[in-house]
Design a protein around this motif. Sequence first.
Motif, PDB file in Angstrom:
ATOM      1  N   ARG A  58       0.695  -0.855   0.175  1.00 56.71           N
ATOM      2  CA  ARG A  58       0.032  -0.575   0.007  1.00 56.71           C
ATOM      3  C   ARG A  58       0.828   1.043   0.573  1.00 56.71           C
ATOM      4  O   ARG A  58       1.884   1.784   0.856  1.00 56.71           O
ATOM      5  N   LEU A  59       0.460   2.165  -1.161  1.00 53.98           N
ATOM      6  CA  LEU A  59       1.104   3.573  -1.112  1.00 53.98           C
ATOM      7  C   LEU A  59       1.033   4.350  -0.752  1.00 53.98           C
ATOM      8  O   LEU A  59      -1.094   4.540  -1.156  1.00 53.98           O
ATOM      9  N   ALA A  60       0.859   5.223   0.323  1.00 54.96           N
ATOM     10  CA  ALA A  60       0.224   6.793   0.127  1.00 54.96           C
ATOM     11  C   ALA A  60       1.086   8.157   0.181  1.00 54.96           C
ATOM     12  O   ALA A  60       2.386   7.656   0.322  1.00 54.96           O
ATOM     13  N   ALA A  61       0.732   8.938  -0.467  1.00 52.47           N
ATOM     14  CA  ALA A  61       1.289   9.867  -1.105  1.00 52.47           C
ATOM     15  C   ALA A  61       0.710  11.039  -0.104  1.00 52.47           C
ATOM     16  O   ALA A  61      -0.486  11.152   0.007  1.00 52.47           O
ATOM     17  N   LEU A  62       0.998  11.983   0.460  1.00 47.46           N
ATOM     18  CA  LEU A  62       0.736  12.670   1.488  1.00 47.46           C
ATOM     19  C   LEU A  62       1.003  13.979   1.148  1.00 47.46           C
ATOM     20  O   LEU A  62       2.186  14.619   1.091  1.00 47.46           O
ATOM     21  N   GLN A  63       0.150  14.742   0.784  1.00 51.08           N
ATOM     22  CA  GLN A  63       0.145  16.517   0.771  1.00 51.08           C
ATOM     23  C   GLN A  63      -0.240  17.173   1.633  1.00 51.08           C
ATOM     24  O   GLN A  63      -0.330  17.473   2.157  1.00 51.08           O
ATOM     25  N   MET A  64       0.578  18.152   1.636  1.00 48.31           N
ATOM     26  CA  MET A  64       0.912  18.966   2.828  1.00 48.31           C
ATOM     27  C   MET A  64       2.107  20.153   2.194  1.00 48.31           C
ATOM     28  O   MET A  64       2.438  20.384   1.944  1.00 48.31           O
ATOM     29  N   ARG A  65       0.119  21.033   3.940  1.00 43.34           N
ATOM     30  CA  ARG A  65       0.977  22.646   3.205  1.00 43.34           C
ATOM     31  C   ARG A  65       2.413  22.704   4.243  1.00 43.34           C
ATOM     32  O   ARG A  65       2.547  22.530   5.366  1.00 43.34           O
ATOM     33  N   ILE A  66       3.055  23.698   3.661  1.00 43.65           N
ATOM     34  CA  ILE A  66       4.467  23.787   3.999  1.00 43.65           C
ATOM     35  C   ILE A  66       5.124  25.324   4.484  1.00 43.65           C
ATOM     36  O   ILE A  66       4.564  26.399   3.284  1.00 43.65           O
ATOM     37  N   GLU A  67       4.792  25.736   5.431  1.00 40.68           N
ATOM     38  CA  GLU A  67       5.117  26.965   5.871  1.00 40.68           C
ATOM     39  C   GLU A  67       6.286  26.931   5.626  1.00 40.68           C
ATOM     40  O   GLU A  67       7.619  26.849   6.137  1.00 40.68           O
ATOM     41  N   PRO A  68       7.183  28.392   5.267  1.00 41.92           N
ATOM     42  CA  PRO A  68       8.295  28.369   4.783  1.00 41.92           C
ATOM     43  C   PRO A  68       9.269  28.671   6.410  1.00 41.92           C
ATOM     44  O   PRO A  68       9.029  29.540   6.696  1.00 41.92           O
ATOM     45  N   GLY A  69      10.530  28.148   6.644  1.00 38.19           N
ATOM     46  CA  GLY A  69      10.911  28.569   7.738  1.00 38.19           C
ATOM     47  C   GLY A  69      10.551  27.658   9.130  1.00 38.19           C
ATOM     48  O   GLY A  69      11.092  28.292   9.941  1.00 38.19           O
ATOM     49  N   GLN A  70       8.933  26.932   8.974  1.00 29.51           N
ATOM     50  CA  GLN A  70       8.371  27.202  10.067  1.00 29.51           C
ATOM     51  C   GLN A  70       8.099  25.512  10.080  1.00 29.51           C
ATOM     52  O   GLN A  70       8.128  24.694  10.347  1.00 29.51           O
ATOM     53  N   ARG A  71      10.172  25.283  11.308  1.00 29.89           N
ATOM     54  CA  ARG A  71      10.349  23.876  11.550  1.00 29.89           C
ATOM     55  C   ARG A  71       9.940  22.925  11.953  1.00 29.89           C
ATOM     56  O   ARG A  71       8.620  21.748  11.489  1.00 29.89           O
ATOM     57  N   GLU A  72       9.010  23.668  13.003  1.00 32.13           N
ATOM     58  CA  GLU A  72       8.774  22.874  14.109  1.00 32.13           C
ATOM     59  C   GLU A  72       7.235  22.318  14.203  1.00 32.13           C
ATOM     60  O   GLU A  72       6.698  21.369  14.366  1.00 32.13           O
ATOM     61  N   GLU A  73       6.127  23.923  13.512  1.00 29.47           N
ATOM     62  CA  GLU A  73       5.177  23.540  12.761  1.00 29.47           C
ATOM     63  C   GLU A  73       4.565  22.694  11.905  1.00 29.47           C
ATOM     64  O   GLU A  73       3.978  21.895  11.713  1.00 29.47           O
ATOM     65  N   ASN A  74       5.415  22.740  10.576  1.00 28.72           N
ATOM     66  CA  ASN A  74       6.154  21.086  10.241  1.00 28.72           C
ATOM     67  C   ASN A  74       5.779  20.185   9.858  1.00 28.72           C
ATOM     68  O   ASN A  74       5.259  19.627   9.407  1.00 28.72           O
ATOM     69  N   LEU A  75       7.030  19.738  11.022  1.00 29.48           N
ATOM     70  CA  LEU A  75       7.290  18.480  11.483  1.00 29.48           C
ATOM     71  C   LEU A  75       5.896  17.410  12.180  1.00 29.48           C
ATOM     72  O   LEU A  75       5.327  16.550  11.881  1.00 29.48           O
ATOM     73  N   ALA A  76       5.142  19.242  13.086  1.00 29.82           N
ATOM     74  CA  ALA A  76       3.909  18.640  13.833  1.00 29.82           C
ATOM     75  C   ALA A  76       2.953  18.440  12.333  1.00 29.82           C
ATOM     76  O   ALA A  76       2.467  17.162  12.763  1.00 29.82           O
ATOM     77  N   ARG A  77       2.989  18.838  11.856  1.00 23.38           N
ATOM     78  CA  ARG A  77       1.639  18.803  10.410  1.00 23.38           C
ATOM     79  C   ARG A  77       2.086  17.497   9.425  1.00 23.38           C
ATOM     80  O   ARG A  77       1.807  16.681   9.279  1.00 23.38           O
ATOM     81  N   ALA A  78       3.990  17.192   9.375  1.00 23.23           N
ATOM     82  CA  ALA A  78       4.256  15.699   8.781  1.00 23.23           C
ATOM     83  C   ALA A  78       3.471  14.593   9.675  1.00 23.23           C
ATOM     84  O   ALA A  78       3.517  13.686   9.219  1.00 23.23           O
ATOM     85  N   ALA A  79       4.325  14.972  11.184  1.00 23.60           N
ATOM     86  CA  ALA A  79       3.749  13.786  11.919  1.00 23.60           C
ATOM     87  C   ALA A  79       2.150  13.530  12.398  1.00 23.60           C
ATOM     88  O   ALA A  79       1.359  12.182  12.114  1.00 23.60           O
ATOM     89  N   LYS A  80       1.256  14.060  12.210  1.00 22.29           N
ATOM     90  CA  LYS A  80      -0.333  14.204  11.573  1.00 22.29           C
ATOM     91  C   LYS A  80      -0.098  13.592  10.579  1.00 22.29           C
ATOM     92  O   LYS A  80      -1.638  12.212  10.487  1.00 22.29           O
ATOM     93  N   LEU A  81       0.092  13.711   9.267  1.00 20.18           N
ATOM     94  CA  LEU A  81      -0.337  13.484   7.912  1.00 20.18           C
ATOM     95  C   LEU A  81       0.007  11.620   7.831  1.00 20.18           C
ATOM     96  O   LEU A  81      -0.129  10.359   7.164  1.00 20.18           O
ATOM     97  N   LEU A  82       1.533  11.372   8.972  1.00 16.88           N
ATOM     98  CA  LEU A  82       1.891  10.205   8.523  1.00 16.88           C
ATOM     99  C   LEU A  82       2.071   9.137   9.744  1.00 16.88           C
ATOM    100  O   LEU A  82       0.931   7.851   8.504  1.00 16.88           O
ATOM    101  N   SER A  83       0.298   9.418  10.613  1.00 15.11           N
ATOM    102  CA  SER A  83       0.051   9.013  11.684  1.00 15.11           C
ATOM    103  C   SER A  83      -1.575   8.402  10.169  1.00 15.11           C
ATOM    104  O   SER A  83      -2.033   6.942  11.025  1.00 15.11           O
ATOM    105  N   THR A  84      -2.235   9.324   9.682  1.00 13.03           N
ATOM    106  CA  THR A  84      -3.269   8.551   9.419  1.00 13.03           C
ATOM    107  C   THR A  84      -2.859   7.941   8.102  1.00 13.03           C
ATOM    108  O   THR A  84      -3.448   6.877   8.166  1.00 13.03           O
ATOM    109  N   ALA A  85      -1.315   7.738   7.804  1.00  6.54           N
ATOM    110  CA  ALA A  85      -0.906   6.735   6.643  1.00  6.54           C
ATOM    111  C   ALA A  85      -1.078   5.780   6.867  1.00  6.54           C
ATOM    112  O   ALA A  85      -1.345   4.634   6.490  1.00  6.54           O
ATOM    113  N   ARG A  86      -0.438   5.395   8.215  1.00 11.00           N
ATOM    114  CA  ARG A  86      -0.205   4.514   9.418  1.00 11.00           C
ATOM    115  C   ARG A  86      -1.764   3.651   9.639  1.00 11.00           C
ATOM    116  O   ARG A  86      -1.759   2.748   9.480  1.00 11.00           O
TER     117      ARG A  86
END
Length: 284
Positions: free
Chosen positions: A10-38
């Motif tokens: 099963r392949l998943a593409a995670l389409q994510m909003r990226i806020e320029p330079g906001q690393r911690e916020e972006n990592l939190a967004r990515a974590a939620k999308l990865l959890s959804t994929a799992r």
Amino acid sequence: MSLFRGPRTRLAALQMRIEPGQREENLARAAKLLSTAREREADLACLPATFATGLNFPTLRGDATAEDGPVVEFLAEQARTLGLHIAAGVLLSEGRDIYDAAVLIGPGGDPLGWYHRACVWEGEAEYVSTGSPREVIDTPVGRIGLLVSYDLRFPEASRHYLVQDADLLVCVANLFGPFSHPLRSICRARAADTECALVFAGGVGENRFANMTYTGRSMIVDGLVQDVKQDPEADVLAEAGPDAHETVIHADIHLRQRRKTRAGLPFHDDVRALWTTTHGGRDR
């Protein structure tokens, strides 16, 4: 598992909003999308290019990270916790060079392979270093070739993956919306060129330096579909659509069935015999 097709991947593409330079916020967004994929039982989850920082020339060196830096540590921890293979785009610092890179992390948290974007457009060449073709990465979820963003426009960037028997191309991307009209056709062409499946994971949001938005339009395409008389869209397995929003799409492939199908087609053998690449040396 299908008796005739073999185990499912099963392949998943995670389409994510990226806020320029906001690393911690972006990592939190990515974590939620990865959890959804799992939760959707994905075996491979794919994040966009430069998902943690965006690619902004004025802050490029401050945003970039090393191979053992915090962005890769985040991906490794997510892979271990969720038991996933993760492909993601990373703004990578190596000495004086900055690469628009992609990494594949195994479920044990170890990087299985890196790729540096080979196709760099003239306007960014002073900021982003040019990479070169890399070998296919052999994993339990298939033989994977990595691409980043602009590479998708050039058949030469993925041609070597055909003769390396790639099962899957993963293109992590941040492509500007005004230039995205051909994207669907290009994804279908690259998958067909390489006789494999393709996951295109696109980012959404804005590049304030360029004053343009990112297109999203993530999709999963099957390049082995031959007969579409009954369904002209049969090769598009999943698609995020034109709306620029965060989402997770997924699709299943069966590697054993796909390898058998590819073995029965002439293109793969013919290209070995007849075609010499100008992008990565002589075909093997």
